[in-house]
Design an enzyme around this catalytic site. Sequence first.
Site, PDB file in Angstrom:
ATOM      1  N   THR A  77     -22.439  -7.601  40.136  1.00  0.00           N
ATOM      2  CA  THR A  77     -21.516  -7.067  41.161  1.00  0.00           C
ATOM      3  C   THR A  77     -20.182  -7.729  40.836  1.00  0.00           C
ATOM      4  O   THR A  77     -19.232  -6.811  40.919  1.00  0.00           O
ATOM      5  CB  THR A  77     -21.881  -7.757  42.129  1.00  0.00           C
ATOM      6  OG1 THR A  77     -23.243  -7.230  42.923  1.00  0.00           O
ATOM      7  CG2 THR A  77     -21.148  -7.397  43.710  1.00  0.00           C
ATOM      8  N   CYS A  78     -19.867  -8.859  40.433  1.00  0.00           N
ATOM      9  CA  CYS A  78     -18.810  -9.501  40.113  1.00  0.00           C
ATOM     10  C   CYS A  78     -17.948  -8.598  39.138  1.00  0.00           C
ATOM     11  O   CYS A  78     -16.563  -8.190  39.689  1.00  0.00           O
ATOM     12  CB  CYS A  78     -18.793 -10.965  39.777  1.00  0.00           C
ATOM     13  SG  CYS A  78     -17.179 -11.668  39.345  1.00  0.00           S
ATOM     14  N   TYR A 112     -14.849 -11.443  54.429  1.00  0.00           N
ATOM     15  CA  TYR A 112     -14.319 -11.481  53.197  1.00  0.00           C
ATOM     16  C   TYR A 112     -14.064  -9.792  52.733  1.00  0.00           C
ATOM     17  O   TYR A 112     -12.758  -9.593  52.518  1.00  0.00           O
ATOM     18  CB  TYR A 112     -15.381 -12.123  52.060  1.00  0.00           C
ATOM     19  CG  TYR A 112     -15.380 -13.281  51.869  1.00  0.00           C
ATOM     20  CD1 TYR A 112     -14.493 -14.046  51.096  1.00  0.00           C
ATOM     21  CD2 TYR A 112     -16.441 -13.979  52.535  1.00  0.00           C
ATOM     22  CE1 TYR A 112     -14.968 -15.469  50.802  1.00  0.00           C
ATOM     23  CE2 TYR A 112     -16.520 -15.406  52.449  1.00  0.00           C
ATOM     24  CZ  TYR A 112     -15.859 -16.092  51.604  1.00  0.00           C
ATOM     25  OH  TYR A 112     -16.163 -17.303  51.688  1.00  0.00           O
ATOM     26  N   GLU A 163     -10.113  -8.020  52.758  1.00  0.00           N
ATOM     27  CA  GLU A 163      -9.676  -8.008  51.371  1.00  0.00           C
ATOM     28  C   GLU A 163      -9.302  -6.430  51.359  1.00  0.00           C
ATOM     29  O   GLU A 163      -8.290  -5.959  51.064  1.00  0.00           O
ATOM     30  CB  GLU A 163     -10.354  -8.389  50.377  1.00  0.00           C
ATOM     31  CG  GLU A 163     -10.738 -10.165  50.480  1.00  0.00           C
ATOM     32  CD  GLU A 163     -11.662 -10.454  49.179  1.00  0.00           C
ATOM     33  OE1 GLU A 163     -11.414 -11.592  48.983  1.00  0.00           O
ATOM     34  OE2 GLU A 163     -12.434  -9.957  48.649  1.00  0.00           O
ATOM     35  N   HIS A 185       9.136 -29.790  42.682  1.00  0.00           N
ATOM     36  CA  HIS A 185       9.994 -29.102  43.585  1.00  0.00           C
ATOM     37  C   HIS A 185      10.959 -28.218  42.990  1.00  0.00           C
ATOM     38  O   HIS A 185      11.272 -28.480  41.919  1.00  0.00           O
ATOM     39  CB  HIS A 185      10.868 -30.467  44.274  1.00  0.00           C
ATOM     40  CG  HIS A 185      11.947 -29.747  45.318  1.00  0.00           C
ATOM     41  ND1 HIS A 185      11.657 -29.165  46.476  1.00  0.00           N
ATOM     42  CD2 HIS A 185      13.129 -29.600  45.209  1.00  0.00           C
ATOM     43  CE1 HIS A 185      12.560 -28.945  47.192  1.00  0.00           C
ATOM     44  NE2 HIS A 185      13.680 -28.928  46.433  1.00  0.00           N
ATOM     45  N   CYS A 194     -15.732  -9.024  42.665  1.00  0.00           N
ATOM     46  CA  CYS A 194     -14.317  -9.756  42.435  1.00  0.00           C
ATOM     47  C   CYS A 194     -13.409  -9.205  41.463  1.00  0.00           C
ATOM     48  O   CYS A 194     -12.203  -9.417  41.696  1.00  0.00           O
ATOM     49  CB  CYS A 194     -14.791 -11.286  41.931  1.00  0.00           C
ATOM     50  SG  CYS A 194     -16.762 -11.822  42.168  1.00  0.00           S
ATOM     51  N   GLU A 205       3.966 -28.303  47.010  1.00  0.00           N
ATOM     52  CA  GLU A 205       4.183 -29.672  47.165  1.00  0.00           C
ATOM     53  C   GLU A 205       4.009 -29.977  48.589  1.00  0.00           C
ATOM     54  O   GLU A 205       3.953 -31.136  48.896  1.00  0.00           O
ATOM     55  CB  GLU A 205       5.805 -29.768  46.804  1.00  0.00           C
ATOM     56  CG  GLU A 205       6.830 -29.028  47.784  1.00  0.00           C
ATOM     57  CD  GLU A 205       8.451 -29.122  47.468  1.00  0.00           C
ATOM     58  OE1 GLU A 205       8.713 -30.637  47.070  1.00  0.00           O
ATOM     59  OE2 GLU A 205       8.973 -28.092  47.254  1.00  0.00           O
ATOM     60  N   LYS A 263     -11.903  -5.920  42.146  1.00  0.00           N
ATOM     61  CA  LYS A 263     -11.300  -6.217  43.638  1.00  0.00           C
ATOM     62  C   LYS A 263      -9.698  -6.849  43.636  1.00  0.00           C
ATOM     63  O   LYS A 263      -8.861  -6.243  43.944  1.00  0.00           O
ATOM     64  CB  LYS A 263     -12.110  -6.968  44.589  1.00  0.00           C
ATOM     65  CG  LYS A 263     -11.346  -7.162  46.104  1.00  0.00           C
ATOM     66  CD  LYS A 263     -10.811  -8.757  46.012  1.00  0.00           C
ATOM     67  CE  LYS A 263     -11.320  -9.612  45.220  1.00  0.00           C
ATOM     68  NZ  LYS A 263     -12.567 -10.236  45.864  1.00  0.00           N
TER      69      LYS A 263
END
Length: 450
Positions: free
Chosen positions: A43-44, A179, A183, A439, A49, A444, A52
């Site tokens: 699936t991934c 999810y 998504e 920064h 994943c 941060e 997607k």
Amino acid sequence: MADQYDYDLFTIGAGSGGVRASRVAAAHGARVAVAEEYRVGGTCVIRGCVPKKMLVYGAHFAEDLVDAEHFGWKIEGKSFDWARLRDHVQNDVTRLEGLYGQTLSNHDVTVFDERATITGYHEVTLASGKVVTAKYILIATGARPHVPDFRGSEHVITSNEAFHLDTIPRRMLIVGGGYIANEFAGIFNEFGSKVTIANRSDTILRGYDESVRDRLLQISLTKGIEFCFMAEFEYVEEQDDGTFRVKLTGQEEREFDVVMVATGRVPNIEGLGLETVGVECGKRGEIVVDTFSRTNVDYIYAVGDVTDRVQLTPVAIREGQAFADSVFGDVEPYAVDHSCVPSAVFSHPPIAAVGMTEGEARNLLGSVRVYQADFRPMKNVVAGRNERSLYKMIVDAANDRIVGIHMIGPEAPEIMQAAAVAVKAGLTKADFDATVAIHPTMAEELVLFK
Ligand code: NDP
């Protein structure tokens, strides 16, 4: 290894967990075979994943190209070609499938491109009729989309099909609030669809921190995604022109071009022959395993989504690795630690989380300190985009230990991966305070909480 068997390990399912387990077992010297009835990668890699995330990247250009003008770039004649993106993504999926196959063959793992069924004691029968025996059997068959039962359910698609659409739908209904719903709503909304999310409850992304969920809801509404809550399917009817009339509870009948369901995923256990050897399954159809991924049958193990512990790829990979090391390696058997697993939702903007939500921490620990940064990232300020990020840190007041971090904002998953190490390691708020900021960054904020 025991030569009375054809293989030391027979793995059913070449997804994330199965591939990792097979290649590591082989690296430990085991004779390994794996059966995959669809495509190596699971699936991934094939329809989860990876493709997607590629679509998420593609979708985000919709905003980036608008924002670019605020940074001085003039882009004339911009247009979006779905077929081009879709086909590029699919080509890359095929490339990755090849790499996974290569990894297996490089480790001398035999791959059977067919279905396998357990037909007896240490015995597996392949769709071709070939019968093989193995000292150990690993079930890594994953899960598939659950489609609720309602009139017209044959007309809906799932995330599996969403990758292959011919065109971008003008009106898209996505049922579910988890999810996948969030998504894909983000993706298709950026591509220009009018997206409606409908969920059976009054919430999205149950399990995530409430303020982060609320922020996503607000931003999604601003971007034009519509939400219907307490809404379940009554029926879906196909019309002559190929569009669909949909009735949801509490809603007027509406028309959509595509109806997608994202209401959870169910373990793939059908036709595996589990009953033949008496492998125990739970109420949700999951294979019941102990902390070492061992089923009630001593030579059969299971890893990944089919066990429905934590339905995430990196967890399946760890379970596969731990199984292979423990059974075939030169180490003491060890279990995967399923606590404090970081996760992300690749919505627009994305969410990322590790550890307890504020609610969970208050219930469990009683006294907690909550730090929050609610800010507009510099890039959004220049772009004139009124989209604020939210970072939250949950601290156990008794010992200053950070027990949860929750974020929504650009690159939140990338930032969270590093922050999750600190939370997993049990670091304190004082440790974060002692770290000098980089920064200017968004991350941060994590060391500047007051
Ligand atoms: P989720 O479990 O995330 O969400 C399911 C949603 O469907 C919930 O909103 C739930 O409602 C609703 N629902 C559940 N059962 C029914 C039902 N019978 N009828 C109507 N609605 C129902 O599932 P997804 O399908 O979105 O994703 C499946 C899994 O895949 C996830 O749990 C996750 O583990 C994994 N995944 C992970 C991703 C990532 O890591 N980024 C991306 C995609 C998937 P309610 O609000 O009432 O609970």
